[in-house]
Scaffold this active site. Sequence first.
Site, short mmCIF file in Angstrom:
data_model
loop_
_atom_site.label_atom_id
_atom_site.label_comp_id
_atom_site.label_asym_id
_atom_site.label_seq_id
_atom_site.Cartn_x
_atom_site.Cartn_y
_atom_site.Cartn_z
N SER A 1 74.28 -25.65 13.67
CA SER A 1 72.92 -25.21 13.38
C SER A 1 71.82 -26.05 13.98
CB SER A 1 72.71 -25.13 11.86
OG SER A 1 73.43 -24.04 11.32
N SER B 1 71.20 -22.20 12.21
CA SER B 1 70.21 -21.81 11.22
C SER B 1 68.86 -22.51 11.38
CB SER B 1 70.75 -22.11 9.82
OG SER B 1 70.92 -23.52 9.63
N LYS C 1 62.65 -28.96 8.18
CA LYS C 1 63.38 -27.74 7.87
C LYS C 1 63.29 -27.49 6.36
CE LYS C 1 67.94 -25.57 8.56
NZ LYS C 1 69.30 -25.74 9.12
#
Length: 479
Positions: free
Chosen positions: A170, A146, A71
């Site tokens: 998330s 997210s 990420k």
Amino acid sequence: MINLSLRELNQLLTSKQISPAELGSVYLDRCRQFNPTLNALIHVQNDLAAADLLTADRSQSILAGIPLIHKDLFSTKGVTTSAASRMLADYVPPFDATVVGRLRDAGMVSLGKANMDEFAMGSSNEYSYFGAVNNPWDLSRVPGGSSGGSAAAVAARLTPVATASDTGGSIRQPAAMCGITGIKPSYGRASRYGMIAFASSLDQAGVMAVSADDCGLVLEAMMGHDDKDSTSILAEPWRWQAPQEASMQGLKVGVIPDWIEQLKDNDIKRSTQQALDTLVSKGAELIEVDLPHADLAVAAYYILAPAEASANLARFDGIRYGHQSAEPCDDINDMYRKSRNEGFGQEVQRRIMLGTWALSSGYYDDYYCQAQRIRRLISEDFKQAFSKVDIMAVPVSPEVAFKQGEKSDGVSMYQADQFTIPASLAGLPCMSMPIQPVRGLPVGLQLIGPYFNEQVILSTAARFQLVTDYHLQMPEAFL
């Protein structure tokens, strides 16, 4: 090959049927082929790093040679780390995040960086400077956020594993919406050093993969105490113990009937109940529990998290750190204003302003302190619940992946986290595992465990996955 487990890939590598370079190239080719459709990755490696391949050849870890994607809020030495924001679009870290370093030391090979909501603020992955991520099950829908880029990349098999982070849901929400497995460990289990912070008392690094067993193997390698992170817990190293049978005899599973009743989508309700019935069929006992203050969790979270974001993002002023406006400025305050207006997206600006307001004189006691009290009450509610049960099984999301642009107002987006935020406020280990899809779209069941007991939730999910194949299903367009 793209549907093999990490253990099966390890067997191919150790038997020399395939090399780390060849395996990495299989997935790298898929990244190049499918990322233009998904926009799941911000950065794709031009070539596999020679240093990574050398480490993979020398490492004795079961993960040696396994590809992964990080990420884009995990600092990666020499590779742009932007947190999907214009503010950091040109930032190239001179160091690795601890999580990145540990997985590299285990021999894993990085393929690139995953798209995300800017600074991890969002539940749809529509708030990225680099554009929205598309859900591989339906390109018109969101993948959740997210960590939507990580989730979409794993679901479409651009990578077998992706790192992710979870502040209020998330990892769990995008894992549910993309039909994969994702886990957030207990707060303090995985180092936050080198993670670009959103809310420091809530952020936690985690893993997304196809199965619970895959998640367990990667989580074991990335967790552990880190002197560079003051919130890192000093404890004995955790070792993943994969179950060999599906029996759940003696397992006490807490359920919250009110949460199931709150599911307005009857198909999701049936899918959730069917998953609970499967647990019972393998010997688990369902016990009703209550979290009496959970209905206050969303309100408390959206005071606490923006307040911490306001403090964490104050450093990005265009002078000390971050994007600096090229527009003529009257004075330093004008430069701050223009740089931040250009560098931060609308949702990030909204949360900074909300957090600054909550911390301001006259409102701090009435809002921020009250939210902290609610957080403590929710933690106590969980302690009471876990005095009766071993694990809790509850919904992840009140809906399947929604259409892009469908939730243009912030409030309806915030409500999407109603089932994930309570465990985050309590710092508990929690995960999402795929259950019966609804109308061709994935659905997840959330498992929550007592603090520092990642084993119980992962082993429950692994046993469930021994008798179901929902986690193995793939979107047809990416077969």
